[in-house]
Write a protein that holds these residues in place. Structure first.
Motif, PDB file in Angstrom:
ATOM      1  N   GLN A 387      33.960  37.975  36.426  1.00 20.78           N
ATOM      2  CA  GLN A 387      34.093  36.742  35.656  1.00 20.78           C
ATOM      3  C   GLN A 387      33.895  35.529  36.558  1.00 20.78           C
ATOM      4  OE1 GLN A 387      35.016  36.757  31.954  1.00 20.78           O
ATOM      5  NE2 GLN A 387      33.899  38.568  32.639  1.00 20.78           N
ATOM      6  N   ARG A 388      33.598  34.382  35.958  1.00 21.42           N
ATOM      7  CA  ARG A 388      33.358  33.161  36.739  1.00 21.42           C
ATOM      8  C   ARG A 388      34.558  32.800  37.605  1.00 21.42           C
ATOM      9  NH1 ARG A 388      34.168  27.810  36.961  1.00 21.42           N
ATOM     10  NH2 ARG A 388      35.714  27.881  35.286  1.00 21.42           N
ATOM     11  N   LYS A 389      35.761  33.057  37.081  1.00 25.73           N
ATOM     12  CA  LYS A 389      36.971  32.726  37.819  1.00 25.73           C
ATOM     13  C   LYS A 389      37.468  33.883  38.676  1.00 25.73           C
ATOM     14  CE  LYS A 389      39.218  29.758  38.061  1.00 25.73           C
ATOM     15  NZ  LYS A 389      39.185  28.832  39.235  1.00 25.73           N
ATOM     16  N   GLY A 390      36.664  34.925  38.838  1.00 25.17           N
ATOM     17  CA  GLY A 390      37.045  36.029  39.696  1.00 25.17           C
ATOM     18  C   GLY A 390      37.302  37.304  38.916  1.00 25.17           C
ATOM     19  N   ASP A 391      37.693  38.352  39.630  1.00 23.84           N
ATOM     20  CA  ASP A 391      37.963  39.652  39.023  1.00 23.84           C
ATOM     21  C   ASP A 391      39.405  39.689  38.544  1.00 23.84           C
ATOM     22  OD1 ASP A 391      35.413  40.295  39.824  1.00 23.84           O
ATOM     23  OD2 ASP A 391      36.055  41.292  41.660  1.00 23.84           O
ATOM     24  N   VAL A 392      39.591  39.670  37.221  1.00 27.12           N
ATOM     25  CA  VAL A 392      40.935  39.700  36.642  1.00 27.12           C
ATOM     26  C   VAL A 392      40.997  40.828  35.611  1.00 27.12           C
ATOM     27  CG1 VAL A 392      41.341  37.242  37.014  1.00 27.12           C
ATOM     28  CG2 VAL A 392      40.342  37.990  34.860  1.00 27.12           C
ATOM     29  N   PRO A 393      42.182  41.404  35.382  1.00 33.25           N
ATOM     30  CA  PRO A 393      42.303  42.464  34.375  1.00 33.25           C
ATOM     31  C   PRO A 393      42.014  41.944  32.962  1.00 33.25           C
ATOM     32  CG  PRO A 393      44.214  42.415  35.848  1.00 33.25           C
ATOM     33  CD  PRO A 393      43.442  41.173  36.112  1.00 33.25           C
ATOM     34  N   ILE A 394      41.799  42.875  32.039  1.00 39.99           N
ATOM     35  CA  ILE A 394      41.576  42.526  30.638  1.00 39.99           C
ATOM     36  C   ILE A 394      42.901  42.076  30.023  1.00 39.99           C
ATOM     37  CG2 ILE A 394      40.903  43.434  28.368  1.00 39.99           C
ATOM     38  CD1 ILE A 394      38.573  43.142  30.281  1.00 39.99           C
ATOM     39  N   PHE A 395      42.885  40.913  29.332  1.00 36.93           N
ATOM     40  CA  PHE A 395      44.108  40.413  28.692  1.00 36.93           C
ATOM     41  C   PHE A 395      43.793  39.958  27.267  1.00 36.93           C
ATOM     42  CE2 PHE A 395      42.146  36.952  31.017  1.00 36.93           C
ATOM     43  CZ  PHE A 395      42.180  35.883  30.147  1.00 36.93           C
ATOM     44  N   ILE A 396      44.814  39.987  26.418  1.00 37.54           N
ATOM     45  CA  ILE A 396      44.659  39.649  25.000  1.00 37.54           C
ATOM     46  C   ILE A 396      44.681  38.129  24.845  1.00 37.54           C
ATOM     47  CG2 ILE A 396      45.684  39.843  22.701  1.00 37.54           C
ATOM     48  CD1 ILE A 396      46.870  42.517  23.566  1.00 37.54           C
ATOM     49  N   THR A 397      43.652  37.593  24.185  1.00 38.48           N
ATOM     50  CA  THR A 397      43.594  36.146  23.937  1.00 38.48           C
ATOM     51  C   THR A 397      43.903  35.786  22.480  1.00 38.48           C
ATOM     52  OG1 THR A 397      41.207  36.301  23.525  1.00 38.48           O
ATOM     53  CG2 THR A 397      41.909  35.781  25.768  1.00 38.48           C
ATOM     54  N   GLY A 398      43.892  36.768  21.585  1.00 35.11           N
ATOM     55  CA  GLY A 398      44.180  36.486  20.183  1.00 35.11           C
ATOM     56  C   GLY A 398      44.449  37.767  19.419  1.00 35.11           C
ATOM     57  N   HIS A 482      38.073  41.747  47.464  1.00 34.19           N
ATOM     58  CA  HIS A 482      36.652  41.677  47.799  1.00 34.19           C
ATOM     59  C   HIS A 482      36.505  41.047  49.176  1.00 34.19           C
ATOM     60  CE1 HIS A 482      37.449  37.693  46.022  1.00 34.19           C
ATOM     61  NE2 HIS A 482      36.474  37.258  46.793  1.00 34.19           N
ATOM     62  N   GLN A 483      35.318  41.128  49.737  1.00 36.38           N
ATOM     63  CA  GLN A 483      35.090  40.657  51.095  1.00 36.38           C
ATOM     64  C   GLN A 483      34.243  39.393  51.104  1.00 36.38           C
ATOM     65  OE1 GLN A 483      33.430  44.032  53.248  1.00 36.38           O
ATOM     66  NE2 GLN A 483      35.467  44.664  53.909  1.00 36.38           N
ATOM     67  N   GLU A 535      44.127  40.009  53.100  1.00 37.60           N
ATOM     68  CA  GLU A 535      44.614  41.356  53.397  1.00 37.60           C
ATOM     69  C   GLU A 535      44.188  41.826  54.789  1.00 37.60           C
ATOM     70  OE1 GLU A 535      45.096  43.448  49.064  1.00 37.60           O
ATOM     71  OE2 GLU A 535      43.165  43.706  50.080  1.00 37.60           O
ATOM     72  N   SER A 536      43.007  41.421  55.222  1.00 34.62           N
ATOM     73  CA  SER A 536      42.548  41.823  56.564  1.00 34.62           C
ATOM     74  C   SER A 536      41.467  40.870  57.025  1.00 34.62           C
ATOM     75  CB  SER A 536      42.015  43.259  56.554  1.00 34.62           C
ATOM     76  OG  SER A 536      40.794  43.339  55.829  1.00 34.62           O
ATOM     77  N   VAL A 537      41.236  40.860  58.337  1.00 35.81           N
ATOM     78  CA  VAL A 537      40.136  40.099  58.922  1.00 35.81           C
ATOM     79  C   VAL A 537      39.480  40.984  59.969  1.00 35.81           C
ATOM     80  CG1 VAL A 537      41.736  38.963  60.551  1.00 35.81           C
ATOM     81  CG2 VAL A 537      39.471  37.990  60.134  1.00 35.81           C
ATOM     82  N   ASN A 538      38.165  41.174  59.826  1.00 29.44           N
ATOM     83  CA  ASN A 538      37.397  42.063  60.706  1.00 29.44           C
ATOM     84  C   ASN A 538      38.055  43.434  60.825  1.00 29.44           C
ATOM     85  OD1 ASN A 538      35.518  40.050  61.047  1.00 29.44           O
ATOM     86  ND2 ASN A 538      36.221  39.457  63.076  1.00 29.44           N
ATOM     87  N   SER A 539      38.495  43.958  59.666  1.00 24.72           N
ATOM     88  CA  SER A 539      39.092  45.303  59.539  1.00 24.72           C
ATOM     89  C   SER A 539      40.480  45.412  60.156  1.00 24.72           C
ATOM     90  CB  SER A 539      38.182  46.375  60.150  1.00 24.72           C
ATOM     91  OG  SER A 539      36.916  46.378  59.503  1.00 24.72           O
ATOM     92  N   PRO A 558      36.209  36.397  66.424  1.00 30.39           N
ATOM     93  CA  PRO A 558      34.919  36.016  67.019  1.00 30.39           C
ATOM     94  C   PRO A 558      34.118  35.106  66.097  1.00 30.39           C
ATOM     95  CG  PRO A 558      34.834  38.255  66.169  1.00 30.39           C
ATOM     96  CD  PRO A 558      36.255  37.801  66.021  1.00 30.39           C
ATOM     97  N   GLN A 559      32.850  34.891  66.445  1.00 33.63           N
ATOM     98  CA  GLN A 559      32.034  33.918  65.720  1.00 33.63           C
ATOM     99  C   GLN A 559      31.839  34.293  64.257  1.00 33.63           C
ATOM    100  OE1 GLN A 559      28.446  32.855  67.712  1.00 33.63           O
ATOM    101  NE2 GLN A 559      27.683  31.563  66.057  1.00 33.63           N
ATOM    102  N   ARG A 560      31.770  35.582  63.955  1.00 40.88           N
ATOM    103  CA  ARG A 560      31.572  36.023  62.578  1.00 40.88           C
ATOM    104  C   ARG A 560      32.871  36.668  62.097  1.00 40.88           C
ATOM    105  NH1 ARG A 560      26.986  37.384  59.513  1.00 40.88           N
ATOM    106  NH2 ARG A 560      27.323  38.991  57.938  1.00 40.88           N
ATOM    107  N   ALA A 561      33.449  36.131  61.027  1.00 36.57           N
ATOM    108  CA  ALA A 561      34.728  36.620  60.532  1.00 36.57           C
ATOM    109  C   ALA A 561      34.561  37.159  59.116  1.00 36.57           C
ATOM    110  CB  ALA A 561      35.758  35.502  60.537  1.00 36.57           C
ATOM    111  N   GLN A 562      34.928  38.428  58.926  1.00 38.71           N
ATOM    112  CA  GLN A 562      34.849  39.053  57.605  1.00 38.71           C
ATOM    113  C   GLN A 562      36.274  39.251  57.085  1.00 38.71           C
ATOM    114  OE1 GLN A 562      33.388  43.236  56.910  1.00 38.71           O
ATOM    115  NE2 GLN A 562      31.746  42.141  55.836  1.00 38.71           N
ATOM    116  N   PHE A 563      36.561  38.585  55.958  1.00 40.87           N
ATOM    117  CA  PHE A 563      37.897  38.631  55.368  1.00 40.87           C
ATOM    118  C   PHE A 563      37.889  39.533  54.141  1.00 40.87           C
ATOM    119  CE2 PHE A 563      37.634  34.626  57.571  1.00 40.87           C
ATOM    120  CZ  PHE A 563      38.890  34.444  58.138  1.00 40.87           C
ATOM    121  N   THR A 564      38.963  40.291  53.970  1.00 39.93           N
ATOM    122  CA  THR A 564      39.225  40.978  52.711  1.00 39.93           C
ATOM    123  C   THR A 564      40.325  40.204  52.006  1.00 39.93           C
ATOM    124  OG1 THR A 564      38.656  43.127  53.667  1.00 39.93           O
ATOM    125  CG2 THR A 564      39.921  43.141  51.629  1.00 39.93           C
TER     126      THR A 564
END
Length: 573
Positions: A387-398, A482-483, A535-539, A558-564
């Motif tokens: 979804q545009r606002k990110g990965d969220v569970p299915i919820f009832i809107t009506g 997500h990363q 949750e993590s950075v560079n594993s 280091p110069q390249r940082a991968q975040f979870t």
């Protein structure tokens, strides 16, 4: 035939936040002041019974506030005290002596949360506009970095501010932080508030240490004009930062090998500097002296104020050994992450005076529903992966009144659906989840795994969306991480601050992103938002570590940082 509706006329005397006295009053009413001392009755208006403002004298010798007198004369053409005939043309401004006495009355600054000034009444307006720490900046004036700024925003009735926010004292963020600004809405049109700004007050209501739901109510119900006090993290300086280090260098002369340094004075700076270290020289072999080093001493002689010729002669006359003391400008590297200090705002130190309680994890339940022949489920849903606002569970809107869900009565708008008839809805795109629900409508009974949502889902302007606190309280099975990757720039920080850790005042907590500094690497990427959980950075895991350990780890990436990360959408207001 329907009758066309016309907009309600604007009030003729609206309530404003006055820039002269700093108080809320009706547009055409007198200014309001908080006086430090009792005011003499001779300086009091007999209509409003307050100290005179813009005093006017009548022909019969009485004095009133200009606006008070005009409001009376618009109805009655006589003096309010002795009833003698009187018109506005018969009145004149009071004497200079009276006006000066009124100007000297001591008043309190109305911005009592940020300012304790006491000053003459005539000096209050320039104080509010130029010197008061809680002053309102004018329309279009930018929010100041690293200090509190008060701005005023007007919005029409029943119109949202148009921001997503995170925080509240149930979480380590404690304060109320803007996560996202919605294009086309009130705040976006004002164009001053940015993601990462902390809202400290709204219309004098303190938001620094209140629950998330109370902050939401305060922002939604605040009357216009809204006075918002904003704190924005200080931007990192673009200019490099240098520190001075002093070195002692000892060189022993060798026959046939030159010392190998060229020295000179700089036009714009005082002192003698090494301009060049020559190839195949003693200085080059030693490797410690560099171009731009400033020479302070040679064999114990202070040469800071000497001419280059005199310094060259001293070096020649040193004998076999040259002892040099030089100073060097060394660029300071910037820490990779901003550590939030205990006092986060430039006001009085702010500490929690209560035991902070984190939101409880919501428990799931199972709901069994028997369907009638050709009876539909009768629900509408939102959410899903991607979804545009990110990965969220299915919820009832009506919930439709003619469906089996409404008849059964155990589900409500806002409830989160985990599975239906054994088929998981987690990690499914919206269209796939809807397909599963439609297929289950053919069954004679439904078995739903559900997590109860908000107890009072009341925001309808943008369609129902659960609050940030609801997402935060979901069990771990609902979190969809997500990363993201951030590329560092030499001598620049990533530009975000963190809170949380297993030593948090709220108990063991994840590491949260509290603020993202505008124009920083993190802000420009658009990948990291306030309220995100790292949750993590560079594993390397950041789960169950202290705040200090997390800061140390993030500083040394280091110069390249991968975040979870886990990213939940904020609460919309």
């Amino acid at each position: 035939m329907t009758e066309s509706s016309t907009p309600a006329p604007a009030p003729r005397n609206p309530i404003i936040l006055c820039r002269t006295c700093g108080q809320r009053h009706q547009l055409h009413d007198n200014h309001v002041y908080d006086y430090c001392d009792i005011v003499d009755e001779e300086l009091t208006c007999n209509i409003c019974l307050q100290p005179l403002v813009n005093p006017m004298d009548t022909m019969c010798g009485h004095t009133f506030c200009m606006r008070c007198l005009r409001s009376v004369l618009n109805l009655h053409k006589f003096c309010p005290i002795d009833r003698r005939p009187l018109t506005q043309q018969d009145c004149r401004a009071s004497s200079l002596i009276v006006r000066r006495m009124l100007d000297r009355l001591i008043v309190l600054c109305p911005n009592t949360d940020f300012c304790t000034s006491k000053l003459p009444r005539s000096e209050l307006e320039p104080h509010l506009q130029n010197r008061c720490p809680g002053r309102i900046v004018g329309p279009g004036a930018p929010i100041r970095h690293g200090q509190l700024t008060s701005i005023e925003i007007n919005r029409k009735p029943n119109r949202d501010l148009g921001i997503y926010f995170v925080g509240g004292n149930e979480t380590p963020l404690i304060g109320v932080v803007v996560q996202e600004v919605i294009p086309g809405e009130v705040v976006a049109e004002d164009a001053r508030i940015l993601p990462g700004d902390q809202i400290v007050q709204v219309n004098s209501r303190d938001l620094r240490d209140i629950p998330h739901s109370i902050a939401r109510e305060a922002l939604c119900s605040a009357e216009t004009p809204l006075r918002l006090t904003i704190y924005r993290e200080k931007q990192e300086s673009k200019a490099p930062v240098f520190t001075t280090t002093v070195l002692q260098v000892s060189l022993t002369k060798v026959t046939g090998v030159p010392l190998g340094i060229k020295i000179a004075a700089k036009q714009s700076e005082q002192g003698i500097y090494i301009m060049e270290v020559l190839e195949s020289s003693l200085a080059r072999r030693d490797g410690r002296l560099k171009a731009d080093d400033r020479v302070l001493q040679i064999n114990g002689f202070n040469v800071e104020d000497e001419m280059p010729e005199r310094v060259a002669r001293i070096i020649r006359d040193c004998g076999d050994r040259v002892e040099m003391v030089v100073s060097r400008q060394v660029q300071v590297t910037t820490p990779e992450v901003i550590q939030v200090p205990p006092a986060e705002l430039p006001t009085e130190p702010f500490t929690l005076l209560r035991h902070a309680l984190a939101p409880k994890v919501r428990a799931e339940k199972t709901v069994n529903i028997k369907k009638g022949n050709k009876e539909c489920m009768g629900i509408s849903v939102s959410g899903g992966k991607g979804q545009r606002k990110g990965d969220v569970p299915i919820f009832i809107t009506g919930i439709q009144a003619d469906g089996c869900v409404a008849r059964h009565g155990q589900l409500k708008k806002g409830d989160i659906l985990l599975s239906v008839n054994g088929t998981s809805l987690l990690d499914l795109p919206h269209t796939e989840a809807v397909k599963v629900l439609k297929e289950s409508a053919n069954a004679r009974s439904l078995t739903l795994r559900v997590i109860e949502g908000d107890t009072d889902p009341d925001n309808e302007t943008h369609g129902y969306i659960p609050s940030w606190l609801t997402w935060l309280s979901l069990p771990e099975c609902c979190r969809q991480s997500h990363q993201i990757t951030l590329e560092k720039v030499p001598n620049a920080s990533l530009g975000f601050s963190i809170v949380g850790g297993n030593d948090s005042t709220h108990g063991a907590q994840p590491i949260y992103v509290k603020t993202v500094v505008s124009d920083s690497i993190a802000a420009k990427s658009g990948l990291l938002k306030c309220g995100d959980i790292i949750e993590s950075v560079n594993s390397v895991s950041l789960v169950d570590i202290s705040h200090k350990e997390a800061v140390t780890l993030l500083k040394n990436i280091p110069q390249r940082a991968q975040f979870t990360i886990v990213s939940w959408p904020g609460t919309i207001v």
